[in-house]
Design a protein around this motif. Structure first.
Motif, PDB file in Angstrom:
ATOM      1  N   GLY A  47       0.809  -1.214   0.000  1.00  0.00           N
ATOM      2  CA  GLY A  47       0.000   0.000   0.000  1.00  0.00           C
ATOM      3  C   GLY A  47       0.843   1.265   0.000  1.00  0.00           C
ATOM      4  O   GLY A  47       0.613   2.187  -0.789  1.00  0.00           O
ATOM      5  N   GLU A  48       1.852   1.280   0.851  1.00  0.00           N
ATOM      6  CA  GLU A  48       2.713   2.470   0.961  1.00  0.00           C
ATOM      7  C   GLU A  48       3.545   2.667  -0.308  1.00  0.00           C
ATOM      8  O   GLU A  48       3.697   3.783  -0.799  1.00  0.00           O
ATOM      9  N   THR A  49       4.074   1.564  -0.840  1.00  0.00           N
ATOM     10  CA  THR A  49       4.922   1.657  -2.023  1.00  0.00           C
ATOM     11  C   THR A  49       4.112   2.149  -3.221  1.00  0.00           C
ATOM     12  O   THR A  49       4.566   2.986  -4.006  1.00  0.00           O
ATOM     13  N   LEU A  50       2.911   1.628  -3.355  1.00  0.00           N
ATOM     14  CA  LEU A  50       2.050   2.008  -4.469  1.00  0.00           C
ATOM     15  C   LEU A  50       1.730   3.504  -4.409  1.00  0.00           C
ATOM     16  O   LEU A  50       1.787   4.215  -5.423  1.00  0.00           O
ATOM     17  N   ALA A  51       1.446   3.970  -3.211  1.00  0.00           N
ATOM     18  CA  ALA A  51       1.128   5.396  -3.047  1.00  0.00           C
ATOM     19  C   ALA A  51       2.345   6.259  -3.373  1.00  0.00           C
ATOM     20  O   ALA A  51       2.225   7.328  -3.978  1.00  0.00           O
ATOM     21  N   ALA A  52       3.527   5.781  -2.996  1.00  0.00           N
ATOM     22  CA  ALA A  52       4.755   6.535  -3.297  1.00  0.00           C
ATOM     23  C   ALA A  52       5.014   6.549  -4.796  1.00  0.00           C
ATOM     24  O   ALA A  52       5.361   7.584  -5.383  1.00  0.00           O
ATOM     25  N   LEU A  53       4.815   5.398  -5.440  1.00  0.00           N
ATOM     26  CA  LEU A  53       5.040   5.293  -6.893  1.00  0.00           C
ATOM     27  C   LEU A  53       4.061   6.169  -7.674  1.00  0.00           C
ATOM     28  O   LEU A  53       4.405   6.735  -8.717  1.00  0.00           O
ATOM     29  N   GLY A  54       2.854   6.268  -7.156  1.00  0.00           N
ATOM     30  CA  GLY A  54       1.824   7.056  -7.826  1.00  0.00           C
ATOM     31  C   GLY A  54       2.229   8.513  -7.979  1.00  0.00           C
ATOM     32  O   GLY A  54       1.783   9.207  -8.891  1.00  0.00           O
ATOM     33  N   GLU A  55       3.093   8.954  -7.094  1.00  0.00           N
ATOM     34  CA  GLU A  55       3.593  10.334  -7.128  1.00  0.00           C
ATOM     35  C   GLU A  55       4.418  10.584  -8.381  1.00  0.00           C
ATOM     36  O   GLU A  55       4.213  11.567  -9.091  1.00  0.00           O
TER      37      GLU A  55
ATOM     38  N   VAL B 183       9.913  -5.427  -5.289  1.00  0.00           N
ATOM     39  CA  VAL B 183       9.091  -6.108  -6.301  1.00  0.00           C
ATOM     40  C   VAL B 183       8.148  -5.114  -6.970  1.00  0.00           C
ATOM     41  O   VAL B 183       8.029  -5.065  -8.192  1.00  0.00           O
ATOM     42  N   ILE B 184       7.487  -4.299  -6.168  1.00  0.00           N
ATOM     43  CA  ILE B 184       6.508  -3.360  -6.729  1.00  0.00           C
ATOM     44  C   ILE B 184       7.207  -2.376  -7.679  1.00  0.00           C
ATOM     45  O   ILE B 184       6.703  -2.070  -8.768  1.00  0.00           O
ATOM     46  N   TYR B 185       8.365  -1.897  -7.298  1.00  0.00           N
ATOM     47  CA  TYR B 185       9.116  -0.997  -8.185  1.00  0.00           C
ATOM     48  C   TYR B 185       9.520  -1.707  -9.475  1.00  0.00           C
ATOM     49  O   TYR B 185       9.408  -1.168 -10.568  1.00  0.00           O
ATOM     50  N   GLU B 186       9.991  -2.942  -9.356  1.00  0.00           N
ATOM     51  CA  GLU B 186      10.510  -3.659 -10.528  1.00  0.00           C
ATOM     52  C   GLU B 186       9.399  -4.042 -11.511  1.00  0.00           C
ATOM     53  O   GLU B 186       9.599  -4.015 -12.727  1.00  0.00           O
ATOM     54  N   ILE B 187       8.239  -4.418 -11.015  1.00  0.00           N
ATOM     55  CA  ILE B 187       7.188  -4.859 -11.952  1.00  0.00           C
ATOM     56  C   ILE B 187       6.621  -3.685 -12.748  1.00  0.00           C
ATOM     57  O   ILE B 187       6.073  -3.882 -13.819  1.00  0.00           O
ATOM     58  N   VAL B 188       6.797  -2.475 -12.238  1.00  0.00           N
ATOM     59  CA  VAL B 188       6.359  -1.306 -13.019  1.00  0.00           C
ATOM     60  C   VAL B 188       7.287  -1.113 -14.213  1.00  0.00           C
ATOM     61  O   VAL B 188       6.858  -0.706 -15.289  1.00  0.00           O
TER      62      VAL B 188
END
Lengths: 292, 312
Positions: B12-20, B148-153
């Motif tokens: 949840g936190e990573t996704l919100a940060a990436l959304g920025e 993982v969340i960063y890499e799959i983007v």
């Protein structure tokens, strides 16, 4: 006076569209006969609607199939792929010669629409009930990007028996997707028989209205009505539009009309000959355009 | 060791940060945003968050449509609904056209706990792994989840990531960087290799500590990508240790165990032992109780290692 002028302007367009619809019907019969498999009835019932979309309504560029500002068309009733392939070929997304390869190994024309193989195909359909959700997603993406493109989705009447269609119906209304226009090809038959016998979907119009859609009822073989409905849908704001188009399965060729037995059966050589006679065309030179 | 953390919280936190930084990211949920933690993104970017209601099939189709428009959709719900309820939509609308949809499913495995079998996905990895074009990942802790969340983007194509409800010990260093398709040796050893993912990596580490007292030197591989599987690392482990034990919080049918066993059988046959859920459904109970009941504790892994080594 005003109506006379618009009459004079619209008439030739309608006549030309009717010719295109006939051409696409010939293409469907010819390619299915050559492929020796595929769906005749539902391709023919959708011919006039698909013609109106590709040759009248939609903003698209066959030379640039991925043009970002194009309108999108999703054939959710993917088994009617031949009618879309015919339209794409006549618009010159690819050579009409490709129509000879339908359903063959390695063909760009798969048995059901495949976005990876065919220029002008937007998604992969064929498993019924999924197209409207994808259309919703496209409409949302276009709205996020502030593009004025519209999304059109053509569903089968048997297809609306799928639960996902109604999930998508809810979502489109919830997200107020007025850049979306769906059409049901209401030919009254599905593969096992009459829709009313297999699984009654009526009252269809009331269902879509209850789900928050603007609903238009038309004769899906009256070109003028189709054009007007597509135009009217564009002016509806704040909700999606559903055009319920009453059609005849196998429309255009009497041996196929109203017969569910031809849902998934191609014309035999004999049936093809009779069909072309009835349409009053010779298929000499096909896949080039036939003289109409 | 730092404080245990739930991988879903990190998601949840990573996704919100990436959304920025990445405006193409859009997020869909099926009425579970509070549990899947997509609610963090939803609060920050309401215009790019779509709650689809309780309709997973429609959510997957909508995500596919958004992907055709150049968006990077993250679709989240519980693992059993993402992989089971919407399986055919994932296959037909997402994987077949190879669309850039990221399915991040939370509440994987039996550590869901009290909700019981209806909510415990013990089959999701098998269901996703069998679909062509699909990449399948199970991170082992919070540090890996973030990476993982960063890499799959950065990767273009469909991905299924399973994260968990419960809090997992953090075992990887803060600067760890995940690579799709690469396993990592988190403990070297020569007598046997345990290949694990998710919570089972930390359980395997505890098992190795027990076995060390018995004079056994155990290698542990964190195999977070189940597909594409890191064949080289498996073969190397088989060659150098001569016995492979696989541990996963999933049915022994169709998951990491079978993926690894397939490689071992084809490339360098050595004894193999699978630790997982033995073709059974889950049930209600505390997560810790269930892990004991289904034989997924460090002592169970250690016992499997002892048995497997005897077959060498």
């Amino acid at each position: 006076m005003e109506s006379l002028i618009s009459e004079l302007m619209v008439r030739p367009a309608i006549e030309s569209l009717k010719k295109w619809a006939k051409q696409l019907r010939v293409d469907v019969l010819m390619m299915l006969n050559k492929a020796k498999s595929g769906h005749t009835g539902g391709s023919l019932s959708a011919a006039d609607i698909v013609t109106a979309l590709y040759f009248y309504k939609m903003r698209h560029d066959p030379k640039n199939p991925k043009w970002e500002d194009r309108d999108r068309f999703i054939l959710s009733k993917g088994h009617a792929a031949p009618i879309q392939y015919a339209a794409l070929a006549r618009c010159r997304y690819f050579s009409p010669r490709e129509l000879l390869t339908l359903r063959r190994l390695g063909s760009i024309l798969q048995g059901h629409p495949d976005m990876k193989c065919t220029p002008g195909i937007e998604v992969c359909t064929g498993s019924l009930g999924q197209g409207l959700s994808m259309a919703n997603g496209m409409a949302l993406a276009l709205r996020l990007d502030r593009r004025s493109s519209r999304v059109y989705a053509l569903l089968g009447d048997g297809e609306v028996e799928e639960g996902q269609v109604w999930e998508a119906a809810m979502s489109a209304a919830h997200y107020k997707l007025d850049n979306l226009c769906a059409i049901v090809d209401f030919n009254g038959f599905q593969i096992d028989g009459a829709v009313t016998d297999v699984m009654n979907i009526e009252p269809l119009s009331e269902k879509w209205k209850a789900f928050g859609w603007h609903v238009l009822m038309i004769d899906g073989h009256d070109m003028e009505q189709i054009m007007k409905a597509l135009d009217d849908a564009e002016n509806i704001k704040g909700r999606p539009t559903m055009i319920i188009a009453r059609t005849v399965k196998g429309k255009g060729v009497s041996i196929f009309e109203g017969k569910y037995q031809y849902h998934g059966i191609p014309p035999s050589d004999e049936e093809l000959k009779k069909s072309l006679e009835e349409l009053g065309v010779s298929a000499d030179g096909w896949p080039e355009r036939v003289a109409l | 060791m730092t404080k245990p953390i739930a991988t879903r919280d990190v998601y949840g936190e990573t996704l919100a940060a990436l959304g920025e930084s990445n405006k193409d990211i859009v997020v869909l949920d099926a009425d579970l945003s509070g549990s899947t933690k997509t609610s963090v993104f939803a609060k920050k970017f309401p215009e790019r968050f779509f709650n689809m209601g309780v309709s997973e099939a429609d959510m997957m189709g909508t995500a596919a449509g958004l992907a055709t428009g150049g968006k990077i959709p993250f679709a989240s719900t519980f693992a059993i609904f993402a992989s089971g309820r919407a399986w055919e939509q994932v296959r037909q609308s997402i994987a077949y056209p190879k669309l850039n949809v990221k399915i991040v499913a939370t509440h994987g495995g039996i550590t869901v706990g009290e909700d019981g079998a209806s909510h415990q996905a013990v089959e999701d990895i098998a269901l996703m792994r069998v679909i062509p074009n699909m990449t399948v990942i199970v991170p082992c802790d919070g540090v890996e989840t973030k990476s993982v969340i960063y890499e799959i983007v950065k990767y273009h194509g469909p991905v299924y990531v399973r994260v968990a409800r419960g809090k997992f010990p953090v075992i990887l260093p803060e600067d760890y960087k995940f690579t799709i398709g690469k396993g990592v040796v988190v403990r070297d050893g020569k007598d046997a290799a345990i290949i694990a993912n998710g919570l089972m990596v930390s359980h395997a580490l505890e098992a190795a500590a027990m076995l060390e007292k018995e004079g056994l030197d155990i290698r542990i591989i964190n195999m977070s990508t189940i597909k594409p599987i890191d064949r080289n690392l498996i073969v190397k482990a088989a060659q150098e240790t001569g016995v492979i034990i696989i541990a996963e919080e999933h049915s022994i049918i169709g998951g990491l165990g079978e993926a690894v066993a397939g490689v071992v059988a084809e490339e360098f046959p050595v004894p193999v032992k699978r630790v997982g859920i033995q073709d059974r459904f889950g049930q209600s109970g505390l997560a810790e109780e269930l892990l004991v009941h289904y034989g997924l504790m460090p002592k169970d892994i250690a016992e499997a290692v002892r048995k497997a080594i005897k077959k060498k």
